[in-house]
Design an enzyme around this catalytic site. Structure first.
Site, PDB file in Angstrom:
ATOM      1  N   HIS A   1       1.133  72.379 -25.736  1.00 57.92           N
ATOM      2  CA  HIS A   1       2.066  73.504 -25.598  1.00 57.92           C
ATOM      3  C   HIS A   1       3.410  73.068 -25.003  1.00 57.92           C
ATOM      4  CE1 HIS A   1      -1.576  75.959 -26.015  1.00 57.92           C
ATOM      5  NE2 HIS A   1      -0.799  76.993 -26.224  1.00 57.92           N
TER       6      HIS A   1
ATOM      7  N   GLU B   1       2.557  80.803 -24.391  1.00 55.40           N
ATOM      8  CA  GLU B   1       1.876  81.696 -25.341  1.00 55.40           C
ATOM      9  C   GLU B   1       2.502  83.099 -25.316  1.00 55.40           C
ATOM     10  OE1 GLU B   1      -1.174  81.400 -27.446  1.00 55.40           O
ATOM     11  OE2 GLU B   1      -1.157  79.223 -27.258  1.00 55.40           O
TER      12      GLU B   1
ATOM     13  N   ASP C   1      -6.603  73.485 -31.762  1.00 59.78           N
ATOM     14  CA  ASP C   1      -6.115  73.653 -30.397  1.00 59.78           C
ATOM     15  C   ASP C   1      -6.657  74.971 -29.866  1.00 59.78           C
ATOM     16  OD1 ASP C   1      -4.519  73.271 -28.023  1.00 59.78           O
ATOM     17  OD2 ASP C   1      -3.100  74.730 -28.810  1.00 59.78           O
ATOM     18  N   SER C   2      -6.547  75.155 -28.540  1.00 58.07           N
ATOM     19  CA  SER C   2      -6.909  76.436 -27.925  1.00 58.07           C
ATOM     20  C   SER C   2      -6.070  77.587 -28.464  1.00 58.07           C
ATOM     21  CB  SER C   2      -6.721  76.350 -26.410  1.00 58.07           C
ATOM     22  OG  SER C   2      -5.358  76.133 -26.106  1.00 58.07           O
TER      23      SER C   2
ATOM     24  N   CYS D   1      -5.346  69.288 -28.578  1.00 60.48           N
ATOM     25  CA  CYS D   1      -5.437  70.092 -27.358  1.00 60.48           C
ATOM     26  C   CYS D   1      -5.668  69.126 -26.210  1.00 60.48           C
ATOM     27  CB  CYS D   1      -6.604  71.074 -27.491  1.00 60.48           C
ATOM     28  SG  CYS D   1      -6.950  71.990 -25.957  1.00 60.48           S
TER      29      CYS D   1
ATOM     30  N   CYS E   1      -0.127  68.292 -22.589  1.00 58.48           N
ATOM     31  CA  CYS E   1      -0.653  69.505 -23.209  1.00 58.48           C
ATOM     32  C   CYS E   1       0.241  69.782 -24.409  1.00 58.48           C
ATOM     33  CB  CYS E   1      -0.594  70.669 -22.211  1.00 58.48           C
ATOM     34  SG  CYS E   1      -0.954  72.297 -22.915  1.00 58.48           S
TER      35      CYS E   1
END
Lengths: 270, 270
Positions: A188, A152, A10-11, A73, A186
């Site tokens: 996240h 994040e 993932d990013s 991702c 996503c």
């Protein structure tokens, strides 16, 4: 039977929500995770940059002897999965198709909401996939560029006024459109599930793309007889920024401690 | 007299606030700007990553024949200026010392507020510099990790409820501490000046680090007889992500159109 590890990337931290589900479904597998924490977020960048980064992420993971790669991702899955699949002779599992299938199955009124990064929404990938499975469904898409920076930075909890205000701004139009299903496009976003549920109302089904992708990957590997014959697999973690910062936040995504070594990698060399 | 260009770099768009001031003060200079838009933001990353990125940024700029480099990034100035200066045989101008001097001159009650990225605040660089100039001054520092993602997403205007709420969260303790001067310790923050002024009150002096740095660089180059003998210099822009996305937002930072070509560079090769 295939004893080789499964790669996951993932990013940043988001893919850990898919890793967690993979670990739950496939306790015998060895897992290698790469989070590009030195270059997160991907979702506001151009397609060319996303593709270049994704190629490096896969090239790094393939420095291990893998049987499959999970593209955990949303941004990469929506923008670069075709190229990555064409360029790599091993199965790659993205999040778009499994999430689209899950959404098409979950909706009762045919009105599906979709949230993701700017690059994911711009790609149109989710709409294409949902349209192929459920042509009558209507998709209401909304880019949510601040969600990844918020998550994040550890900002995703109910009661966080900033997060709740941003969620209201992004989601009110989807709520008003009467969607009964919302794709968290996503990896996240599962951390924001409570905030999203509070904003959308309890009757809206939330589709966790990481979990959907993990389930699809587990199913396909099982069908093909490619699961490992092992009681308990191990996990290794690699990041492109500080390992300490990763370990601190990763436990939130994993819902528990980081169960393996964390190492740093200079991803731009791949 | 030195006809060579001046290089300017930042993690993204923020350094354009310094470039704008350089252009105003030194209309005859050729300017080369690099914005690392493919890896922005820097401010939440570890020091080692910041240093690696900054070295690449300077190496790219030095592929031109430059007389000086302006480090128009608070995070890099606070974390990596000593290394960059030691490694490069040309003058490098960071934002910390000029901003500290401006703050020490501006304060009347000796209470100075400081805002910046997490990495800038963690470094303690501004406090050290202010302490050396004005040992009696008290510095009240606050990391503002969401400001750069907000600004890079075009969210910085008065009336934007998210931005105003975040500003209130970050700044209320500084307001209550009675600071009369606030260092905007990141070159992205001048775009937030109106929101910050509304939150802090009109009597608090705001120190624009990009402008302070540009003025210091212009003064030093003039003193050393290193200015160009030219009526009107040109500007070139380089970014590591999409050039279209850059051009769209850059005009806001520059307060006018982008007055030169924008090209893309693969910064990880430097």
């Amino acid at each position: 039977m295939d004893q080789r590890a499964i790669g996951v990337f993932d990013s940043g931290m988001g893919g850990l929500t898919a890793l967690r589900e993979l670990r739950r479904l496939l306790s015998g597998e060895d897992l290698v995770y790469f989070g590009d924490t030195g270059r997160v977020p991907y979702g506001g960048r151009g397609r060319e940059t996303i593709l270049r980064y994704a190629r490096q992420d896969v090239a790094f993971l393939r420095s291990f002897d893998l049987k499959a790669v999970v593209v955990a991702c949303g941004t990469v899955s929506a923008n670069a999965l075709a190229e990555l699949t064409a360029e790599n002779p091993l199965p790659l599992f993205g999040v778009v198709a499994p999430a689209a299938r899950a959404a098409a199955e979950a909706t009762r009124n045919g009105r599906i909401g979709l949230i993701g990064t700017a690059a994911s929404i711009r790609s149109g990938a989710y709409e294409r996939e949902i349209g192929a499975i459920a042509p009558a469904a209507e998709v209401f898409a909304k880019a949510c560029p601040l969600f990844v920076p918020l998550v994040e930075n550890g900002r995703f909890r109910v009661g966080d006024r900033v997060v709740e205000l941003v969620a209201e701004e992004y989601l009110s139009s989807l709520r008003e459109a009467g969607v009964d299903t919302l794709v968290l496009g996503c990896t996240h976003y599962p951390l924001l599930a409570e905030v999203v549920a509070k904003t959308m109302g309890p009757e809206v089904a939330l589709i966790d793309t990481g979990a959907a992708c993990a389930a699809a990957a587990a199913g396909t590997l099982a069908e093909r007889g490619l699961l490992a014959d092992r009681v308990r697999g191990g996990s290794r973690y690699f990041v492109s920024d500080s390992t300490e910062d990763f370990a601190r936040l990763a436990s939130v995504f994993l819902g528990g401690g980081v169960d393996g070594d964390v190492e740093r990698v200079e991803i731009e060399k791949y």
